[in-house]
Design a protein around this motif. Structure first.
Motif, PDB file in Angstrom:
ATOM      1  N   ASN B  65       0.821  -1.210   0.000  1.00  0.00           N
ATOM      2  CA  ASN B  65       0.000   0.000   0.000  1.00  0.00           C
ATOM      3  C   ASN B  65       0.857   1.263   0.000  1.00  0.00           C
ATOM      4  O   ASN B  65       0.494   2.255  -0.622  1.00  0.00           O
ATOM      5  N   LEU B  66       1.993   1.210   0.690  1.00  0.00           N
ATOM      6  CA  LEU B  66       2.898   2.361   0.667  1.00  0.00           C
ATOM      7  C   LEU B  66       3.452   2.551  -0.749  1.00  0.00           C
ATOM      8  O   LEU B  66       3.626   3.673  -1.219  1.00  0.00           O
ATOM      9  N   ALA B  67       3.699   1.422  -1.419  1.00  0.00           N
ATOM     10  CA  ALA B  67       4.194   1.501  -2.800  1.00  0.00           C
ATOM     11  C   ALA B  67       3.111   2.067  -3.730  1.00  0.00           C
ATOM     12  O   ALA B  67       3.408   2.868  -4.624  1.00  0.00           O
ATOM     13  N   GLN B  68       1.877   1.652  -3.509  1.00  0.00           N
ATOM     14  CA  GLN B  68       0.762   2.185  -4.313  1.00  0.00           C
ATOM     15  C   GLN B  68       0.644   3.702  -4.091  1.00  0.00           C
ATOM     16  O   GLN B  68       0.414   4.452  -5.036  1.00  0.00           O
ATOM     17  N   ALA B  69       0.805   4.115  -2.832  1.00  0.00           N
ATOM     18  CA  ALA B  69       0.694   5.544  -2.497  1.00  0.00           C
ATOM     19  C   ALA B  69       1.831   6.335  -3.133  1.00  0.00           C
ATOM     20  O   ALA B  69       1.645   7.454  -3.612  1.00  0.00           O
ATOM     21  N   GLU B  70       3.001   5.712  -3.133  1.00  0.00           N
ATOM     22  CA  GLU B  70       4.184   6.351  -3.713  1.00  0.00           C
ATOM     23  C   GLU B  70       3.942   6.698  -5.187  1.00  0.00           C
ATOM     24  O   GLU B  70       4.363   7.735  -5.674  1.00  0.00           O
ATOM     25  N   ARG B  71       3.217   5.824  -5.859  1.00  0.00           N
ATOM     26  CA  ARG B  71       2.980   6.027  -7.291  1.00  0.00           C
ATOM     27  C   ARG B  71       1.859   7.017  -7.592  1.00  0.00           C
ATOM     28  O   ARG B  71       1.570   7.300  -8.742  1.00  0.00           O
ATOM     29  N   MET B  72       1.209   7.531  -6.543  1.00  0.00           N
ATOM     30  CA  MET B  72       0.121   8.485  -6.762  1.00  0.00           C
ATOM     31  C   MET B  72       0.632   9.878  -7.085  1.00  0.00           C
ATOM     32  O   MET B  72      -0.132  10.773  -7.389  1.00  0.00           O
ATOM     33  N   GLY B  73       1.952  10.067  -6.955  1.00  0.00           N
ATOM     34  CA  GLY B  73       2.502  11.387  -7.242  1.00  0.00           C
ATOM     35  C   GLY B  73       2.762  12.163  -5.974  1.00  0.00           C
ATOM     36  O   GLY B  73       3.096  11.583  -4.956  1.00  0.00           O
ATOM     37  N   ASP B  74       2.563  13.453  -6.036  1.00  0.00           N
ATOM     38  CA  ASP B  74       2.988  14.325  -4.961  1.00  0.00           C
ATOM     39  C   ASP B  74       1.992  14.330  -3.795  1.00  0.00           C
ATOM     40  O   ASP B  74       1.135  15.192  -3.702  1.00  0.00           O
ATOM     41  N   MET B  75       2.114  13.356  -2.899  1.00  0.00           N
ATOM     42  CA  MET B  75       1.194  13.254  -1.769  1.00  0.00           C
ATOM     43  C   MET B  75       1.871  13.757  -0.489  1.00  0.00           C
ATOM     44  O   MET B  75       3.069  13.563  -0.299  1.00  0.00           O
ATOM     45  N   ALA B  76       1.068  14.360   0.378  1.00  0.00           N
ATOM     46  CA  ALA B  76       1.620  14.885   1.632  1.00  0.00           C
ATOM     47  C   ALA B  76       1.933  13.767   2.622  1.00  0.00           C
ATOM     48  O   ALA B  76       2.650  13.966   3.593  1.00  0.00           O
ATOM     49  N   GLY B  77       1.376  12.592   2.397  1.00  0.00           N
ATOM     50  CA  GLY B  77       1.564  11.460   3.296  1.00  0.00           C
ATOM     51  C   GLY B  77       0.381  10.530   3.160  1.00  0.00           C
ATOM     52  O   GLY B  77      -0.505  10.758   2.348  1.00  0.00           O
ATOM     53  N   VAL B  78       0.420   9.463   3.976  1.00  0.00           N
ATOM     54  CA  VAL B  78      -0.688   8.505   3.973  1.00  0.00           C
ATOM     55  C   VAL B  78      -1.474   8.710   5.257  1.00  0.00           C
ATOM     56  O   VAL B  78      -0.873   8.820   6.331  1.00  0.00           O
ATOM     57  N   ILE B  79      -2.804   8.781   5.183  1.00  0.00           N
ATOM     58  CA  ILE B  79      -3.584   8.820   6.420  1.00  0.00           C
ATOM     59  C   ILE B  79      -4.610   7.696   6.449  1.00  0.00           C
ATOM     60  O   ILE B  79      -5.121   7.266   5.413  1.00  0.00           O
ATOM     61  N   THR B  80      -4.877   7.213   7.653  1.00  0.00           N
ATOM     62  CA  THR B  80      -5.843   6.135   7.829  1.00  0.00           C
ATOM     63  C   THR B  80      -6.630   6.362   9.118  1.00  0.00           C
ATOM     64  O   THR B  80      -6.069   6.831  10.109  1.00  0.00           O
ATOM     65  N   PRO B  81      -7.912   6.021   9.118  1.00  0.00           N
ATOM     66  CA  PRO B  81      -8.681   6.171  10.356  1.00  0.00           C
ATOM     67  C   PRO B  81      -8.389   5.070  11.385  1.00  0.00           C
ATOM     68  O   PRO B  81      -8.548   5.291  12.576  1.00  0.00           O
ATOM     69  N   CYS B  82      -7.943   3.883  10.930  1.00  0.00           N
ATOM     70  CA  CYS B  82      -7.864   2.717  11.818  1.00  0.00           C
ATOM     71  C   CYS B  82      -6.497   2.577  12.507  1.00  0.00           C
ATOM     72  O   CYS B  82      -5.470   2.499  11.831  1.00  0.00           O
ATOM     73  N   PRO B  83      -6.461   2.517  13.836  1.00  0.00           N
ATOM     74  CA  PRO B  83      -5.186   2.390  14.541  1.00  0.00           C
ATOM     75  C   PRO B  83      -4.416   1.108  14.226  1.00  0.00           C
ATOM     76  O   PRO B  83      -3.188   1.094  14.282  1.00  0.00           O
TER      77      PRO B  83
END
Lengths: 197, 299
Positions: B65-83
């Protein structure tokens, strides 16, 4: 009181293995008992977590790897957070589970393991966990048909549980993570999971 | 300045047992102007079961999922509601900075991870990027009938060197957000105690005891409701409350809200919009309870 004969049963290799896998120095535990004091699970443990730490120092491989406690630790991180010597105790408990699976000691607390394995089998199959399927699989494998039947009427009318999984496009990619892991690090670690589909 | 957009990781429970958390989270993020884009084709983080098998497996499942996020382009970070997702993503991100570990994890993945984005909870993003003061200014329905026990769960803030947010024994972010929307927050000493986690199915007795203690303590402190940020805590305390009452011979009828549901209500959203109808214990009495007027106000 249990006594341990260190002359006969100290397993130095085991101590090194735990230290290498966790990056922790077991000798730094001076048995203050803070981890046990904060552990919410002591009431169901057969060996309190501070005693697990002591038995590790004493190289008691079989006792530690076959105890119930390692399967009942919820990784709540209370022990790690409160250790005055910054030992990552919860990570050690996690590592003991890994070792118990690989070395064939994982006999205790089978329902807990079966639930976790059913969860992973679901992830492996669909890419995301399918909640209803996970519980159904758990029930089939344990024969505990009464598990949570009372919750059905509470949750089903709210449309919160689905009868069908949400398969993702990359589900094969996720399955390959499991396959490569087994190939690289040994199938025994996820053995129950791989049978559970 | 590039737009600050977060890559959003909903987590599996958001599609099912915590639908109302997911629904209210999206609505609140939108209302507060926090822009998110869902991570395309995200997969399960592995939750607790994966890290009890192996940390490389767990980090690979989270890492995809971090790799998928990396490919989204210029993102400020990953956020998730679930601890639980947060823990896995943050642990993976933390250990992926070690080259040897990253190499082993990358061996398990189709596409390797190169850049690791910072990971935050939705709670952290709302608290840091918007903040209690700005939320207070936006409140149209103060929730002053609520006396809340804020319950963070065990892993939102622990261990501190990985989670790096708020205090590990006495977190306050959710307290402050709830005060901002007019709710009364009680001193709740079990904020970071464990609810029994995923043992509800295999070892129900554990959840009955640990979650029972949380409900007892909340009641002792005079709370008429609890507020959480965790799908598993919410499920144990709300859905299993009947089981807990039977097991412990108690008569709790304590609604257990997600903090995003209450933020949404205070910002003027409807009960339907924040999914109040999906809670097990009826929240209406707590939301309509007469407000205690301070003595000096009546004098």
């Amino acid at each position: 009181m249990n006594t341990v004969n260190l002359t006969q049963s100290y397993d130095a290799e085991f101590v090194h293995e735990v230290e290498a896998a966790t990056g922790q120095v077991l000798a730094t535990c001076y048995q203050c008992g803070n981890c046990t004091a904060g552990c919410p699970y002591t009431f169901v443990y057969d060996i309190p977590v501070s005693q697990v730490m002591r038995l590790l120092q004493a190289g008691q491989k079989e006792t530690v790897l076959s105890c119930n406690s390692i399967w009942l630790c919820a990784s709540c991180q209370s022990c790690t957070t409160r250790c005055p010597n910054n030992i990552e105790v919860a990570q050690i408990m996690d590592t003991l589970r890994h070792m118990a699976r690989r070395k064939g000691f994982a006999k205790a607390q089978r329902p807990v393991r079966t639930f976790w394995d059913s969860f992973l089998a679901s992830v492996r199959k669909h890419g995301r966990v399918f909640e209803m399927g996970t519980v159904a699989e758990y029930v089939m494998k344990t024969g505990r048909f009464w598990s949570d039947v009372d919750l059905g009427p509470k949750i089903l009318p709210k449309g919160k549980l689905h009868f069908r999984p949400h398969d993702i496009q990359g589900k094969d990619e996720v399955a390959r993570i499991f396959e490569r892991f087994e190939k690289e690090f040994g199938p025994q670690s996820t053995q129950e999971a791989s049978h559970a589909r | 300045m590039p737009a600050k957009v977060y890559a959003y990781y909903p987590g599996c429970s958001g599609l099912g047992s915590s639908k109302e958390y997911e629904q209210s989270t999206r609505a609140v993020l939108k209302a507060l102007g926090l822009e998110v884009q869902e991570i395309p084709d995200w997969s399960c983080c592995g939750s607790t079961p994966a890290h009890t098998v192996d940390h490389r497996l767990s980090s690979a499942l989270a890492g995809r999922n971090l790799a998928q996020a990396e490919r989204m382009g210029d993102m400020a970070g990953v956020i998730t509601p679930c601890p639980s997702c947060l823990t896995n993503l943050k642990n993976a991100a933390h250990h992926l900075h070690e080259p040897a570990f990253r190499a082993e994890v990358n061996k398990l993945l189709d596409r390797p991870i190169n850049t690791v984005l910072p990971v935050k909870s939705v709670l952290q993003a709302i608290y840091e990027d918007v903040g209690p003061a700005a939320i207070k200014a936006r409140v149209v329905r103060p929730l002053s009938s609520l006396k809340l026990a804020p319950y963070y769960g065990c892993i939102m803030n622990r261990p501190p060197h990985i989670m790096q947010f708020d205090h590990h024994e006495h977190p306050v972010a959710m307290d402050e957000l709830m005060e901002a929307i007019g709710a009364n927050v009680v001193q709740f000493p079990l904020k970071v105690e464990c609810c029994g986690a995923s043992y509800g199915v295999a070892r129900n007795d554990i959840v009955m005891k640990l979650s029972g203690k949380l409900l007892d303590t909340a009641a002792d402190r005079g709370a008429n409701a609890m507020v959480t940020a965790c799908p598993l805590c919410q499920m144990n305390l709300d859905l299993r409350q009947g089981q807990i009452n039977s097991a412990n011979r108690t008569r709790h009828r304590t609604p257990v809200f997600y903090f995003t549901q209450l933020l949404g209500l205070a910002l003027g959203m409807s009960e339907k919009e924040v999914g109040l109808d999906m809670l097990s214990v009826d929240p209406a009495p707590a939301l309509t309870a007469p407000v205690a007027v301070p003595a000096e106000a009546t004098a």
